[in-house]
Write an enzyme that holds these catalytic residues in place. Structure first.
Site, PDB file in Angstrom:
ATOM      1  CB  THR A  49      -1.242   0.018   1.216  1.00  0.00           C
ATOM      2  OG1 THR A  49       0.145  -0.073   2.184  1.00  0.00           O
ATOM      3  CG2 THR A  49      -1.266  -1.401   1.650  1.00  0.00           C
ATOM      4  CB  CYS A  50       0.090   4.858  -0.049  1.00  0.00           C
ATOM      5  SG  CYS A  50      -0.754   5.571   1.760  1.00  0.00           S
ATOM      6  CG  ASN A  51       0.602   3.548   4.948  1.00  0.00           C
ATOM      7  OD1 ASN A  51      -0.313   2.742   5.133  1.00  0.00           O
ATOM      8  ND2 ASN A  51      -0.012   4.971   5.091  1.00  0.00           N
ATOM      9  NE  ARG A  52      -0.876  -1.473   6.244  1.00  0.00           N
ATOM     10  CZ  ARG A  52       0.481  -1.701   7.625  1.00  0.00           C
ATOM     11  NH1 ARG A  52       0.547  -2.449   8.040  1.00  0.00           N
ATOM     12  NH2 ARG A  52      -1.084  -1.133   8.373  1.00  0.00           N
ATOM     13  CD  GLU A 114      -6.635   2.365   5.146  1.00  0.00           C
ATOM     14  OE1 GLU A 114      -7.650   2.992   3.878  1.00  0.00           O
ATOM     15  OE2 GLU A 114      -6.250   1.525   5.153  1.00  0.00           O
ATOM     16  CD  GLN A 120      -5.160  -0.314  -0.509  1.00  0.00           C
ATOM     17  OE1 GLN A 120      -5.191  -0.226   0.931  1.00  0.00           O
ATOM     18  NE2 GLN A 120      -4.448   1.344  -0.715  1.00  0.00           N
ATOM     19  CG  MET A 195      -5.064   5.645  -3.972  1.00  0.00           C
ATOM     20  SD  MET A 195      -5.708   5.921  -2.318  1.00  0.00           S
ATOM     21  CE  MET A 195      -4.398   6.379  -1.317  1.00  0.00           C
ATOM     22  N   GLY A 196      -6.894   7.406  -7.361  1.00  0.00           N
ATOM     23  CA  GLY A 196      -7.534   8.421  -7.455  1.00  0.00           C
ATOM     24  C   GLY A 196      -8.853   8.748  -8.272  1.00  0.00           C
TER      25      GLY A 196
END
Length: 453
Positions: A49-52, A114, A120, A195-196
């Site tokens: 993901t964006c952070n993992r 979230e 994901q 995400m967009g």
């Protein structure tokens, strides 16, 4: 076989490290192939993901598999093992399962509660399955994690605020813009993926007046723009060569492309700010939610421009779910974990019980054949009655202990009962009849371990 997790996340690593470890959709199949080619790994799934980034592997040896996963991630990221070790976390067996359930529930997210993580994990599972990297263990683990996540979100208020990384970033952007926030403003969304789409939805709810979606494939950009138009927002979809022109009109821009390298360069932003129709009194807020980052770091130094990236959001995390909702979610995770592990332990002992019954049946048949040779005068009805009697005796003798061993096996430490049966009745642990791919999820402790353990 047990589950090994090796991960790096926003809780353990700064954004520059996360960028190097990041696994794109293009990277994932290659890494899974390398994992499956390893001698100690039979199944694999990568959640990115964006952070993992988390690698879940089904392994037959903890230390050997840990070395293999570490070397693969080090090679992928360009980090040496020591540097990777400083930011990685390891979970094994029950602890790995518990961690995935918590992640799916939104309990380990940067924004607690979230929901995007469910999609994901679903994507990671689908990718693993498509590469035939998901066997029985990964299938059951991923499916149960998704069920647990859905249950948490439906039975608690953990996501009642609807918070996500996108919403938090846009709330910050609105605060920077000032009076009126995003109402009546112009936004650019770079990337037409999930995400967009989430960005367009949040911007629409925030009262944005105009959205320009920029994507390398204009057709996808136009499709997302149509979604905004259907909700009453003026919107266009344009190709990437129109990026600077689109930025020239923007108050806020959101990017999350998943591309490697800067998608928006310093020159792109310079051109946008220099456009003749640019209102120089506007402040441009850029929300860079990509990993690796989409925006050239030098852009943050430009006057009149503020860049909010994952590192910025990590330094000042948003308020998450209420403590009571998080506690309720943890209670659900704990209950689901206990049920799942009990089922896995039962699945491990069942093949051994089956092998025991087969051993008894073989003994009965051998003795009946011996009886035929010693009493050849028995007619068929007599022999059938003897056979039924012997089988009833054996079934009655085995019924209570086999039922009881299944009950005992579902408790923690229950794998020892299967081992005892195999030892007492000389059932080979390597025999397909005795052990049919046991999950063995409770073999080991629940604590995290170092990458270099």
């Amino acid at each position: 076989m047990s589950v090994l997790l090796v991960g790096v996340s926003h809780r353990t690593a700064p954004v520059p490290v996360l960028e190097r470890v990041a696994v794109t959709d293009t990277d994932r199949p290659k890494l899974i192939d390398k994992l499956l080619a390893s001698s100690h790994i039979s199944e694999a799934m990568i959640v990115s993901t964006c952070n993992r980034v988390e690698v879940y592997a089904v392994v037959d040896a903890f230390h050997g598999a840990l070395t293999e996963v570490g070397e693969i991630l080090a090679d992928h990221s360009g980090l040496d093992l020591t540097a990777l070790h400083a930011h990685a976390y390891v979970r094994y067996s029950e602890a790995a399962v518990e961690h995935l359930f918590a992640v799916a529930s939104g309990l380990d997210s940067m924004v607690i509660g979230e929901q995007q993580i469910l999609g994901q994990i679903r994507s990671a599972y689908a990718s693993s399955d498509a590469q035939q990297a998901a066997g029985r263990v990964v299938h059951e683990l991923a499916q149960q994690a998704l069920r647990v996540g859905k249950r948490v979100h439906s039975e608690t208020g953990i996501d009642s605020a609807g918070a996500s990384v996108v919403s938090v970033a846009l709330d910050r952007a609105a605060g920077i813009i000032g009076e009126g926030g995003l109402v009546g403003r112009t936004a650019v969304v770079v990337g037409a993926g999930s995400m967009g789409g989430l960005s367009v939805a949040h911007l629409t709810r925030a009262g944005i007046a105009r959205i320009v979606v920029v994507n390398r494939t204009q057709e996808r950009a136009e499709h997302l723009a149509e979604t905004a138009r259907s909700n009453g927002v003026d919107a266009d979809g344009v190709a990437f060569d129109q990026l600077s022109a689109a930025m020239a009109q923007a108050d806020v821009m959101v990017t999350c492309t998943g591309a490697v390298g800067a998608v928006v360069t310093l020159a792109d932003v310079h051109r946008a700010l220099a456009e003749p129709d640019r209102d120089n009194t506007k402040h441009l807020v850029i929300c860079d939610l990509g990993l690796p980052r989409d925006i050239d770091p030098a852009v943050a130094g430009l006057p009149g421009v503020t860049v909010l990236d994952m590192e910025t959001l990590q330094r000042d995390p948003a308020a998450g779910a209420a403590a009571s909702d998080a506690d309720a979610a943890r209670t659900i995770v704990a209950g689901e974990l206990a049920t799942y592990l009990a089922g896995q332990r039962l699945a491990e002992v069942t093949p051994t019980v089956t092998a025991l019954r087969q051993r008894a049946a073989d003994v009965v048949e051998a003795e009946l054949m011996r009886l035929d040779s010693r009493l050849p005068g028995l007619d068929d009805p007599q022999r059938d009655e003897v056979a039924r009697t012997v089988r009833r005796v054996v079934d009655k003798l085995l019924h209570a202990p086999t039922v009881r061993v299944k009950q005992l096996a579902s408790a923690p430490g229950g794998d020892s009962y299967a081992a005892a049966l195999r030892e007492l009745f000389e059932l080979s642990p390597g025999s397909p009849a005795a052990v049919a791919t046991p999950t063995d999820l409770v073999d080991g402790d629940r604590t995290g371990r170092d990458l270099q353990a």
